[in-house]
Design a protein around this motif. Structure first.
Motif, PDB file in Angstrom:
ATOM      1  N   LEU A  54      -7.253  -0.481   6.800  1.00  0.00           N
ATOM      2  CA  LEU A  54      -6.437   0.671   6.392  1.00  0.00           C
ATOM      3  C   LEU A  54      -5.897   0.515   4.970  1.00  0.00           C
ATOM      4  O   LEU A  54      -5.649   1.503   4.274  1.00  0.00           O
ATOM      5  CB  LEU A  54      -5.272   0.805   7.373  1.00  0.00           C
ATOM      6  N   GLY A  55      -5.724  -0.733   4.547  1.00  0.00           N
ATOM      7  CA  GLY A  55      -5.155  -1.001   3.223  1.00  0.00           C
ATOM      8  C   GLY A  55      -5.942  -0.337   2.104  1.00  0.00           C
ATOM      9  O   GLY A  55      -5.396  -0.022   1.045  1.00  0.00           O
ATOM     10  N   ALA A  56      -7.254  -0.114   2.336  1.00  0.00           N
ATOM     11  CA  ALA A  56      -8.095   0.446   1.270  1.00  0.00           C
ATOM     12  C   ALA A  56      -8.127   1.968   1.289  1.00  0.00           C
ATOM     13  O   ALA A  56      -8.833   2.580   0.486  1.00  0.00           O
ATOM     14  CB  ALA A  56      -9.516  -0.091   1.429  1.00  0.00           C
ATOM     15  N   ASP A  57      -7.357   2.565   2.196  1.00  0.00           N
ATOM     16  CA  ASP A  57      -7.405   4.028   2.340  1.00  0.00           C
ATOM     17  C   ASP A  57      -6.545   4.694   1.262  1.00  0.00           C
ATOM     18  O   ASP A  57      -5.313   4.665   1.332  1.00  0.00           O
ATOM     19  CB  ASP A  57      -6.895   4.382   3.747  1.00  0.00           C
ATOM     20  N   PRO A  58      -7.182   5.345   0.267  1.00  0.00           N
ATOM     21  CA  PRO A  58      -6.389   5.895  -0.836  1.00  0.00           C
ATOM     22  C   PRO A  58      -5.435   6.998  -0.386  1.00  0.00           C
ATOM     23  O   PRO A  58      -4.379   7.198  -0.983  1.00  0.00           O
ATOM     24  CB  PRO A  58      -7.452   6.435  -1.808  1.00  0.00           C
ATOM     25  N   GLU A  59      -5.793   7.680   0.719  1.00  0.00           N
ATOM     26  CA  GLU A  59      -4.921   8.756   1.221  1.00  0.00           C
ATOM     27  C   GLU A  59      -3.551   8.236   1.627  1.00  0.00           C
ATOM     28  O   GLU A  59      -2.591   8.985   1.712  1.00  0.00           O
ATOM     29  CB  GLU A  59      -5.550   9.362   2.484  1.00  0.00           C
ATOM     30  N   LEU A  60      -3.490   6.946   1.974  1.00  0.00           N
ATOM     31  CA  LEU A  60      -2.229   6.406   2.478  1.00  0.00           C
ATOM     32  C   LEU A  60      -1.421   5.660   1.419  1.00  0.00           C
ATOM     33  O   LEU A  60      -0.347   5.146   1.719  1.00  0.00           O
ATOM     34  CB  LEU A  60      -2.502   5.456   3.656  1.00  0.00           C
ATOM     35  N   LEU A  61      -1.948   5.618   0.217  1.00  0.00           N
ATOM     36  CA  LEU A  61      -1.275   4.809  -0.811  1.00  0.00           C
ATOM     37  C   LEU A  61       0.195   5.200  -0.978  1.00  0.00           C
ATOM     38  O   LEU A  61       1.081   4.346  -1.025  1.00  0.00           O
ATOM     39  CB  LEU A  61      -2.026   4.917  -2.144  1.00  0.00           C
TER      40      LEU A  61
END
Ligand code: PEP
Ligand code: MG
Length: 551
Positions: A504-511
């Motif tokens: 999940l850490g790589a999910d740009p939507e969640l930055l």
């Protein structure tokens, strides 16, 4: 051209022949053929290759082992050249109009059954020899070897599914991409493919058919599409996409050497997940700010016996030195569930994800744990190493881990072996229990790292391996994001840092959500570092909100 759709789990394009993984003789299926001559030639070549290999082995045994072993290999070589055996194979081929593999396997089975039926101890034992020679001939036919090498030229490897240990044991120089019928985004095989930078597509289901074996194909690991015998239009469209992606990657070069910092000065360090020292080149090429998760179990999965302290020390030291002072977080053995190594002889469990895995194995078998901890502490003298424990659910587990660490350090002191006494100790937050007692756990350790793959699996009661559950396995679920917030608040109240090392850490939507929660570090596959850094550098942390935590 045929197009099949699956789930792209590791981006990138690859083109080459499809090659189905042939695990062992048991996987051989009967494929009808009209070209018997070609199959006959394949058999003749495989028989003489097998005989030649066996003669070399006999020579080697004579100088390095004993005459008895040499004699055994000689007998095997004779069998590979035996006229009756060869004739039996060719007869089956003609009668059944089948592929070479099926003819060889059937002949081997018939011969072995005949020997066993003779009710003679000596001849029964010869049945084993026949099976052994048959397996060698089959391996030579398919290009497979006992160590899992599949083909003599690079291929797009196809399989129903791949276990993490199979994936690790494959010769990477021969793999252009992976395509599987089963599997999910969060399976360790997908994770491995991402960290190796190999395009991969899973969940192709019945669309992936054995008859595609050997056909030319193009795979797009981002869209999840497999193009079998691609036509000119598809190829030129894929080429355009490739050029566009290359352009995008080149535009990110500028991010190398820059800090992981938002417009308003908040630091969110972007580190990398790796499975072996082979992945470190990719960390360096992508300018990772450190290694946030070194999955040490892959070392065990690639081996056929417990890796020794010395073997492990070498690997950890290499990683620490290669990272040149940047932090390297090495997770202790996280084996069990889908990550199985036969030599551990783990009991078959009804619910392996809830069973004997990770820290539970280490605490139950402290001799294995101690060997690893000694190697880790010894490597700490050569760089900035931190140790992290997986699958923690209770405070007592952490205390027991720390007690064993203290014993190991005392041993090293007594032996005069150098190590860093201030080596940081952290834990993974990947069970709901660890979230709920995060305040107590935070007082025991130096840092937290959230394993969102397992946290999602356990919080949502949803198997991370299952392609069928894809729509239910939702790492964006408010339960997962709230768990992240709870753990982050507990960490910060105790004055320690918290990172995310799950996918999940790589999910740009969640930055923006991560910034609003106050996450301090993201650890992602090397290819994700520069896009994330670019996004962090154009975001203002102070304006990020927690909207996604609402149901
Ligand atoms: C996780 O569970 O998120 C994690 C990083 O560990 P693994 O994927 O190896 O279980
Ligand atoms: Mg995990």
């Amino acid at each position: 051209m045929i197009v099949i759709d699956g789930k792209g789990v590791s981006g990138g394009l690859a083109r080459g022949p499809i090659c189905f993984l042939r695990r062992s003789a048991a996987d051989v299926t009967k494929i009808r053929t009209d070209n018997l001559k070609a199959e006959q030639d394949r058999i003749t070549a495989a028989l003489s290759e097998s005989a030649a290999q066996l003669k070399i082995l006999a020579e080697k045994a004579r100088t390095e082992a004993d005459h008895e072993t040499a004699g055994l290999f000689e007998a095997h070589a004779l069998l590979a050249e035996d006229e009756i055996y060869t004739e039996t194979i060719m007869n089956i081929l003609r009668e059944q109009q089948c592929c070479a593999e099926y003819a060889v396997q059937t002949a081997g089975e018939q011969f072995a059954a005949m020997m066993t039926a003779m009710n003679d101890e000596y001849l029964s034992a010869r049945a084993v020899d026949i099976k052994d020679v048959t397996r060698r001939i089959l391996n030579n036919l398919t290009g497979a070897a006992d160590n899992g090498i599949i083909s003599k030229t690079p291929v797009i490897l196809a399989a129903d599914d791949l276990t993490p240990s199979e994936t690790l044991q494959l010769d990477k120089s021969k793999i252009l991409g992976f395509i599987t019928a089963e599997g999910s985004d969060n399976s360790h095989t997908a994770i491995l493919a991402r960290s190796m930078g190999i395009p991969a597509i899973c969940g192709l289901g019945s669309g992936l058919r054995q008859e595609y074996d050997g056909l030319d194909a193009c795979i797009d690991g981002s869209s999840g599409k497999v193009y079998i015998e691609p036509d000119e239009t598809a190829l030129s469209e894929l080429e355009t996409q490739y050029a566009r992606r290359q352009e995008f990657r080149e535009s990110l070069e500028d991010m190398k050497g820059r800090e992981d910092i938002t417009l308003d000065g908040r630091r969110l360090t972007v580190c990398c997940n790796v499975g072996s020292p082979d992945d470190i080149a990719a960390v360096q090429n992508n300018d990772g700010s450190g290694i946030g998760l070194f999955r040490s179990e892959f070392l065990y999965l690639a081996a056929s016996d417990y890796p020794s302290e010395e073997e492990q020390f070498k690997v950890y030291r290499e990683a620490a030195e290669a990272m040149n002072g940047k932090r390297v977080v090495i997770r202790t053995l996280d084996i069990g569930a889908d990550k199985q190594a036969a030599y551990f002889q783990l009991r078959k469990e009804e619910n392996p994800a809830l069973g004997m895995r990770a820290i539970r194995i280490c605490l139950n078998r402290p001799e294995i744990f101690r060997t690893q901890l000694r190697a880790l502490y010894r490597a700490s003298a050569y760089g900035n190493v931190a140790i992290m424990f997986p699958m923690i659910t209770s405070v007592w587990e952490v205390r027991e881990c720390r007690r064993i660490c203290a014993e190991v350090m005392a041993e090293l002191d007594a032996e005069g072996i150098p190590y860093r006494k201030d080596t940081e100790i952290g834990i993974m937050i990947e069970t709901p229990a660890s979230v709920l007692i995060a305040d107590a756990l935070a007082k025991e350790v130096d840092f937290f790292s959230v394993g969102t793959n397992d946290l999602t699996q356990y919080a949502l009661a949803c198997d991370r391996q299952s392609a069928e559950l894809d729509r239910f396995f939702d790492p964006h679920h408010p339960a997962v994001l709230r768990a992240l917030k709870m753990a982050a608040d507990a960490a910060h109240a105790a004055g320690i840092r918290i990172g995310i090392c799950g996918e999940l850490g790589a999910d740009p939507e969640l930055l923006e959500t991560f910034l609003a929660i106050g996450i301090d570090e993201l650890s992602v596959s090397p290819a994700s570092v520069l896009p994330l850094r670019a996004k962090i550098r154009e975001t203002t942390a102070g304006t990020c909100t927690l909207d996604l935590l609402k149901c």
